[in-house]
Design a protein around this motif. Structure first.
Motif, PDB file in Angstrom:
ATOM      1  N   ASP A  32       1.529   7.980   1.879  1.00 44.47           N
ATOM      2  CA  ASP A  32       0.202   8.305   2.434  1.00 44.47           C
ATOM      3  C   ASP A  32      -0.577   9.193   1.468  1.00 44.47           C
ATOM      4  OD1 ASP A  32       0.520   6.882   4.708  1.00 44.47           O
ATOM      5  OD2 ASP A  32       1.003   8.560   6.022  1.00 44.47           O
ATOM      6  N   HIS A  33       0.144  10.183   0.926  1.00 46.96           N
ATOM      7  CA  HIS A  33      -0.470  11.123  -0.020  1.00 46.96           C
ATOM      8  C   HIS A  33      -0.975  10.369  -1.257  1.00 46.96           C
ATOM      9  CE1 HIS A  33      -0.976  14.755  -2.417  1.00 46.96           C
ATOM     10  NE2 HIS A  33      -0.241  14.185  -3.362  1.00 46.96           N
ATOM     11  N   ALA A  34      -0.151   9.439  -1.753  1.00 39.14           N
ATOM     12  CA  ALA A  34      -0.538   8.665  -2.943  1.00 39.14           C
ATOM     13  C   ALA A  34      -1.759   7.786  -2.648  1.00 39.14           C
ATOM     14  CB  ALA A  34       0.635   7.821  -3.421  1.00 39.14           C
ATOM     15  N   LEU A  35      -1.744   7.123  -1.500  1.00 38.02           N
ATOM     16  CA  LEU A  35      -2.864   6.250  -1.131  1.00 38.02           C
ATOM     17  C   LEU A  35      -4.161   7.036  -1.012  1.00 38.02           C
ATOM     18  CD1 LEU A  35      -1.275   3.889   1.573  1.00 38.02           C
ATOM     19  CD2 LEU A  35      -2.007   3.238  -0.730  1.00 38.02           C
ATOM     20  N   GLU A  36      -4.024   8.237  -0.466  1.00 35.86           N
ATOM     21  CA  GLU A  36      -5.185   9.103  -0.283  1.00 35.86           C
ATOM     22  C   GLU A  36      -5.884   9.395  -1.618  1.00 35.86           C
ATOM     23  OE1 GLU A  36      -5.557  13.420   1.544  1.00 35.86           O
ATOM     24  OE2 GLU A  36      -4.165  12.160   2.693  1.00 35.86           O
ATOM     25  N   ALA A  37      -5.073   9.543  -2.668  1.00 31.22           N
ATOM     26  CA  ALA A  37      -5.637   9.797  -3.997  1.00 31.22           C
ATOM     27  C   ALA A  37      -6.506   8.637  -4.464  1.00 31.22           C
ATOM     28  CB  ALA A  37      -4.516  10.063  -4.996  1.00 31.22           C
ATOM     29  N   ALA A  38      -6.266   7.450  -3.887  1.00 38.01           N
ATOM     30  CA  ALA A  38      -7.084   6.283  -4.243  1.00 38.01           C
ATOM     31  C   ALA A  38      -8.078   5.957  -3.129  1.00 38.01           C
ATOM     32  CB  ALA A  38      -6.178   5.084  -4.525  1.00 38.01           C
ATOM     33  N   ASP A  39      -8.332   6.942  -2.254  1.00 36.33           N
ATOM     34  CA  ASP A  39      -9.238   6.772  -1.111  1.00 36.33           C
ATOM     35  C   ASP A  39      -8.832   5.618  -0.202  1.00 36.33           C
ATOM     36  OD1 ASP A  39     -10.978   8.878  -1.750  1.00 36.33           O
ATOM     37  OD2 ASP A  39     -11.947   7.635  -3.276  1.00 36.33           O
ATOM     38  N   LEU A  40      -7.540   5.472   0.010  1.00 38.84           N
ATOM     39  CA  LEU A  40      -7.052   4.406   0.882  1.00 38.84           C
ATOM     40  C   LEU A  40      -6.146   4.987   1.954  1.00 38.84           C
ATOM     41  CD1 LEU A  40      -6.094   1.761  -1.839  1.00 38.84           C
ATOM     42  CD2 LEU A  40      -7.933   1.499  -0.153  1.00 38.84           C
ATOM     43  N   SER A  41      -5.935   4.208   3.019  1.00 44.78           N
ATOM     44  CA  SER A  41      -4.951   4.613   4.019  1.00 44.78           C
ATOM     45  C   SER A  41      -4.350   3.360   4.634  1.00 44.78           C
ATOM     46  CB  SER A  41      -5.610   5.466   5.103  1.00 44.78           C
ATOM     47  OG  SER A  41      -6.609   4.711   5.761  1.00 44.78           O
ATOM     48  N   TYR A  42      -3.111   3.482   5.084  1.00 40.36           N
ATOM     49  CA  TYR A  42      -2.455   2.339   5.702  1.00 40.36           C
ATOM     50  C   TYR A  42      -1.771   2.781   6.990  1.00 40.36           C
ATOM     51  CZ  TYR A  42       0.612  -1.636   6.462  1.00 40.36           C
ATOM     52  OH  TYR A  42       1.258  -2.702   7.031  1.00 40.36           O
ATOM     53  N   HIS A  43      -1.986   2.005   8.052  1.00 44.43           N
ATOM     54  CA  HIS A  43      -1.470   2.419   9.356  1.00 44.43           C
ATOM     55  C   HIS A  43      -0.383   1.495   9.898  1.00 44.43           C
ATOM     56  CE1 HIS A  43      -5.624   3.859   8.745  1.00 44.43           C
ATOM     57  NE2 HIS A  43      -5.081   5.006   9.125  1.00 44.43           N
ATOM     58  N   GLY A  44       0.138   0.652   9.039  1.00 47.90           N
ATOM     59  CA  GLY A  44       1.250  -0.215   9.457  1.00 47.90           C
ATOM     60  C   GLY A  44       0.833  -1.445  10.230  1.00 47.90           C
ATOM     61  N   GLY A  45      -0.447  -1.818  10.110  1.00 50.55           N
ATOM     62  CA  GLY A  45      -0.946  -2.904  10.951  1.00 50.55           C
ATOM     63  C   GLY A  45      -0.985  -4.289  10.318  1.00 50.55           C
ATOM     64  N   VAL A  46      -0.279  -4.488   9.213  1.00 50.60           N
ATOM     65  CA  VAL A  46      -0.337  -5.808   8.568  1.00 50.60           C
ATOM     66  C   VAL A  46       1.039  -6.457   8.558  1.00 50.60           C
ATOM     67  CG1 VAL A  46      -0.814  -7.045   6.409  1.00 50.60           C
ATOM     68  CG2 VAL A  46      -2.258  -5.129   7.091  1.00 50.60           C
ATOM     69  N   LYS A  47       1.107  -7.663   9.086  1.00 49.96           N
ATOM     70  CA  LYS A  47       2.362  -8.412   9.053  1.00 49.96           C
ATOM     71  C   LYS A  47       2.361  -9.276   7.795  1.00 49.96           C
ATOM     72  CE  LYS A  47       5.391 -11.242  11.708  1.00 49.96           C
ATOM     73  NZ  LYS A  47       5.661 -12.306  12.568  1.00 49.96           N
ATOM     74  N   VAL A  48       3.448  -9.205   7.036  1.00 50.53           N
ATOM     75  CA  VAL A  48       3.539  -9.983   5.801  1.00 50.53           C
ATOM     76  C   VAL A  48       4.215 -11.323   6.102  1.00 50.53           C
ATOM     77  CG1 VAL A  48       4.440 -10.034   3.447  1.00 50.53           C
ATOM     78  CG2 VAL A  48       3.660  -7.870   4.440  1.00 50.53           C
ATOM     79  N   ARG A  49       3.586 -12.404   5.633  1.00 50.66           N
ATOM     80  CA  ARG A  49       4.110 -13.749   5.914  1.00 50.66           C
ATOM     81  C   ARG A  49       4.289 -14.539   4.629  1.00 50.66           C
ATOM     82  NH1 ARG A  49       2.217 -15.842  10.884  1.00 50.66           N
ATOM     83  NH2 ARG A  49       3.847 -17.396  10.542  1.00 50.66           N
ATOM     84  N   HIS A  50       5.289 -15.385   4.594  1.00 50.41           N
ATOM     85  CA  HIS A  50       5.405 -16.349   3.486  1.00 50.41           C
ATOM     86  C   HIS A  50       4.669 -17.611   3.921  1.00 50.41           C
ATOM     87  CE1 HIS A  50       6.998 -19.051   0.434  1.00 50.41           C
ATOM     88  NE2 HIS A  50       7.495 -18.004  -0.201  1.00 50.41           N
ATOM     89  N   PHE A  51       4.000 -18.260   2.956  1.00 51.35           N
ATOM     90  CA  PHE A  51       3.192 -19.448   3.282  1.00 51.35           C
ATOM     91  C   PHE A  51       4.048 -20.556   3.923  1.00 51.35           C
ATOM     92  CE2 PHE A  51       0.471 -23.142   1.622  1.00 51.35           C
ATOM     93  CZ  PHE A  51      -0.468 -23.000   2.629  1.00 51.35           C
ATOM     94  N   LEU A  52       5.306 -20.660   3.498  1.00 52.57           N
ATOM     95  CA  LEU A  52       6.204 -21.671   4.088  1.00 52.57           C
ATOM     96  C   LEU A  52       6.370 -21.428   5.591  1.00 52.57           C
ATOM     97  CD1 LEU A  52       8.266 -24.024   3.774  1.00 52.57           C
ATOM     98  CD2 LEU A  52      10.000 -22.284   3.277  1.00 52.57           C
ATOM     99  N   ASP A  53       6.527 -20.164   5.961  1.00 51.16           N
ATOM    100  CA  ASP A  53       6.668 -19.768   7.362  1.00 51.16           C
ATOM    101  C   ASP A  53       5.400 -20.139   8.154  1.00 51.16           C
ATOM    102  OD1 ASP A  53       7.234 -18.351   9.764  1.00 51.16           O
ATOM    103  OD2 ASP A  53       6.521 -16.457   8.895  1.00 51.16           O
ATOM    104  N   VAL A  54       4.240 -19.873   7.532  1.00 51.70           N
ATOM    105  CA  VAL A  54       2.968 -20.202   8.184  1.00 51.70           C
ATOM    106  C   VAL A  54       2.887 -21.711   8.454  1.00 51.70           C
ATOM    107  CG1 VAL A  54       0.452 -20.323   7.836  1.00 51.70           C
ATOM    108  CG2 VAL A  54       1.694 -18.225   7.282  1.00 51.70           C
ATOM    109  N   LEU A  55       3.226 -22.500   7.439  1.00 49.29           N
ATOM    110  CA  LEU A  55       3.118 -23.954   7.578  1.00 49.29           C
ATOM    111  C   LEU A  55       4.085 -24.499   8.623  1.00 49.29           C
ATOM    112  CD1 LEU A  55       2.729 -24.971   3.829  1.00 49.29           C
ATOM    113  CD2 LEU A  55       0.974 -25.058   5.603  1.00 49.29           C
ATOM    114  N   VAL A  56       5.341 -24.069   8.524  1.00 47.58           N
ATOM    115  CA  VAL A  56       6.369 -24.633   9.408  1.00 47.58           C
ATOM    116  C   VAL A  56       6.219 -24.127  10.840  1.00 47.58           C
ATOM    117  CG1 VAL A  56       8.860 -24.713   9.843  1.00 47.58           C
ATOM    118  CG2 VAL A  56       7.991 -25.036   7.533  1.00 47.58           C
ATOM    119  N   ASN A  57       5.913 -22.840  10.979  1.00 46.20           N
ATOM    120  CA  ASN A  57       5.921 -22.255  12.328  1.00 46.20           C
ATOM    121  C   ASN A  57       4.556 -22.097  12.994  1.00 46.20           C
ATOM    122  OD1 ASN A  57       8.816 -21.930  12.473  1.00 46.20           O
ATOM    123  ND2 ASN A  57       8.557 -20.357  10.903  1.00 46.20           N
ATOM    124  N   ASP A  58       3.482 -21.868  12.220  1.00 50.92           N
ATOM    125  CA  ASP A  58       2.151 -21.745  12.847  1.00 50.92           C
ATOM    126  C   ASP A  58       1.475 -23.109  12.945  1.00 50.92           C
ATOM    127  OD1 ASP A  58       2.791 -19.110  12.602  1.00 50.92           O
ATOM    128  OD2 ASP A  58       0.944 -18.480  11.609  1.00 50.92           O
TER     129      ASP A  58
END
Lengths: 286, 188
Positions: free
Chosen positions: A103-129
């Motif tokens: 968080d401290h490092a991100l702040e130095a770049a004027d950014l913040s992250y709150h854990g709200g992004v799910k990471v997906r592989h494109f194969l998973d998207v195609l097969v399952n979504d």
């Protein structure tokens, strides 16, 4: 139209651009929008993790922070990027001490992250979504029994095993069947391709690559499909060298699963870049 | 030469691995050897993965770090998914590499470290990796003549339009560098 933030990854900008181009084309053909993440950076891949895992996590978190501005899902085509980004999420969620540093490092770049992004592989998207029905509907040029060895490598399903089985993944085998192909027996489908050793210890790398190629060819495959740029490059680029080391001719076309899909969808060379291949892919699919 | 005692090395290692999910499981190693049996490169390692956990327990990490073991790890995570004690073994290998670099406790001329260092330099500078620059940096730090052996491959990739001779830069390089500097300040 379903829309996702998209993380191409460094390998896809040039050396493996065919993976990026064919993925975007396949997505468009299925009515899926991939929006390239603005100003994305290196995921913090294994080479960076080897030197300084805190900095690697920060690099990864920067991408997640950028993605969170517009999306709750980030799709990548590279298994290495997929794992590092996904792992960063897990560490940040489970380890407050690390989170504080990042968080401290991100702040130095004027950014913040709150854990709200799910990471997906494109194969998973195609097969399952997207799923079987919509993929089968898009097929205009079925593969007519083309024998396909689906190669999964390591970082797609290990260590978490969330999108496929960590020991014996099968999702691309199903996909090949939906396209009219015939998946072949391939015991080495999820063993290491040797890619990370190819530069630093070529003999060690080549012996691993050799086992994969041999396993696919012994299973009667016409081609190997991959879902990772490092696996793809390793399996296609070193066939002659590996054949010499193993004392056995190991030659087989290797292509991205997205190129095989696009071909079955009737997409053009410009949309799939089959001619980028170092193996006989254009002849295989002509 | 090491300026850190082997006891301190062990403490630093445990501190680091506890920052990973399931990291505390390192203390529950059964010495069953499933990791070694699952490892595609264990036969070329000086110490097997199983022996690493014995060394941690015996506070003999200096010997492990002086070996080639962690640098032969290919990050395939086969050991990690099979470990009956759920130890994140691949993360352990990364951490050992980090320590080896930090305290300069690696076998002389470890090529994996040179490649990783070259990669970090490029990414820290512009935010993205670039294959050509990476290979040039790597071969100049190891054996420039070995680069010639790969000339044919490079030409083939260039002919296909798959080799970029330049470097990729993100827009907010400044922010990225500030972010990395902030972490350096914490660890200093």
């Amino acid at each position: 139209m379903k829309s996702y933030a998209y993380f191409p990854g460094c390998s896809q900008t040039k050396a493996n651009r065919a993976y990026d181009v064919s993925s975007r084309s396949v997505a468009a053909a299925l009515g899926v929008e991939l929006r390239e993440l603005d100003d994305w950076n290196c995921c913090g891949a294994s080479a960076y993790l080897s030197i300084d895992d805190n900095k690697a996590l920060a690099l990864s978190a920067r991408n997640l922070a950028l993605a969170e501005k517009t999306s709750d899902e980030l799709v990548t085509v590279c298994s290495g990027c997929y794992l590092v980004l996904h792992k960063t999420n897990k560490i940040l969620a489970g380890k407050p001490r690390v989170r504080e540093r990042i968080d401290h490092a991100l702040e130095a770049a004027d950014l913040s992250y709150h854990g709200g992004v799910k990471v997906r592989h494109f194969l998973d998207v195609l097969v399952n979504d997207i799923g079987r029905e919509r993929i089968e509907e898009a097929v205009t040029r079925p593969l007519e029994g083309l024998k396909v060895a689906a190669y999964y490598g390591c970082q797609l399903s290990r260590p978490y095993g969330e999108i496929d089985d960590p020991e014996f993944p099968v999702s691309m085998d199903f996909l090949a069947r939906w396209l009219g192909g015939e998946p072949t027996p391939f015991p080495y489908r999820a063993k290491c391709c040797g890619g990370t050793s190819m530069t630093t210890s070529p003999e060690v790398g080549a012996s691993l690559t050799g086992k994969i190629l041999d396993s696919a060819i012994s299973g009667g495959a016409d081609c190997i499909i991959t879902a990772c740029p490092l696996c793809q490059l390793t399996l296609e680029a070193y066939q002659k060298k590996v054949s010499r080391q193993m004392g056995k001719k190991l030659s087989i076309p290797v292509l991205y699963f997205t190129q095989l899909m696009g071909n079955a969808f009737g997409l053009t060379e410009k949309e799939l870049l089959l001619k980028d291949s170092l193996t006989a892919v254009p002849a295989l699919l002509s | 030469m090491a300026t850190i005692s082997t006891k301190e090395l062990t403490r630093e290692f445990l501190d680091g691995i506890y920052d990973h999910p399931d990291g505390e499981k390192v203390n529950q190693c059964l010495q069953c050897g499933t990791c070694t049996a699952s490892c595609p490169t264990s036969e070329v390692m000086d110490w097997s993965p199983r022996q690493i956990f014995a060394a941690v327990r015996a506070e003999m990490l200096d010997r492990v770090l002086g070996s080639n073991t962690d640098w032969y790890c290919v990050s395939c995570y086969s050991c990690t998914v099979r470990c009956p004690a759920s130890i994140p073994i691949t993360d352990v290998m990364y951490l050992l590499k980090n320590q080896g670099i930090k305290h300069n406790l690696m076998p002389r001329g470890t090529r994996g470290a040179k490649l990783s260092k070259a990669f970090c330099k490029i990414v820290s500078k512009g935010g993205r990796s670039a294959e050509f620059g990476l290979m040039m940096k790597y071969y100049f730090s190891t054996n420039p003549f070995a680069a010639l052996g790969n000339l044919g491959f490079a030409m083939k990739m260039l002919g296909k339009g798959r080799l970029s001779l330049g470097s990729e830069k993100i827009k907010d390089v400044k922010g990225l560098r500030k972010m990395l500097e902030a972490l350096e300040e914490i660890s200093a």
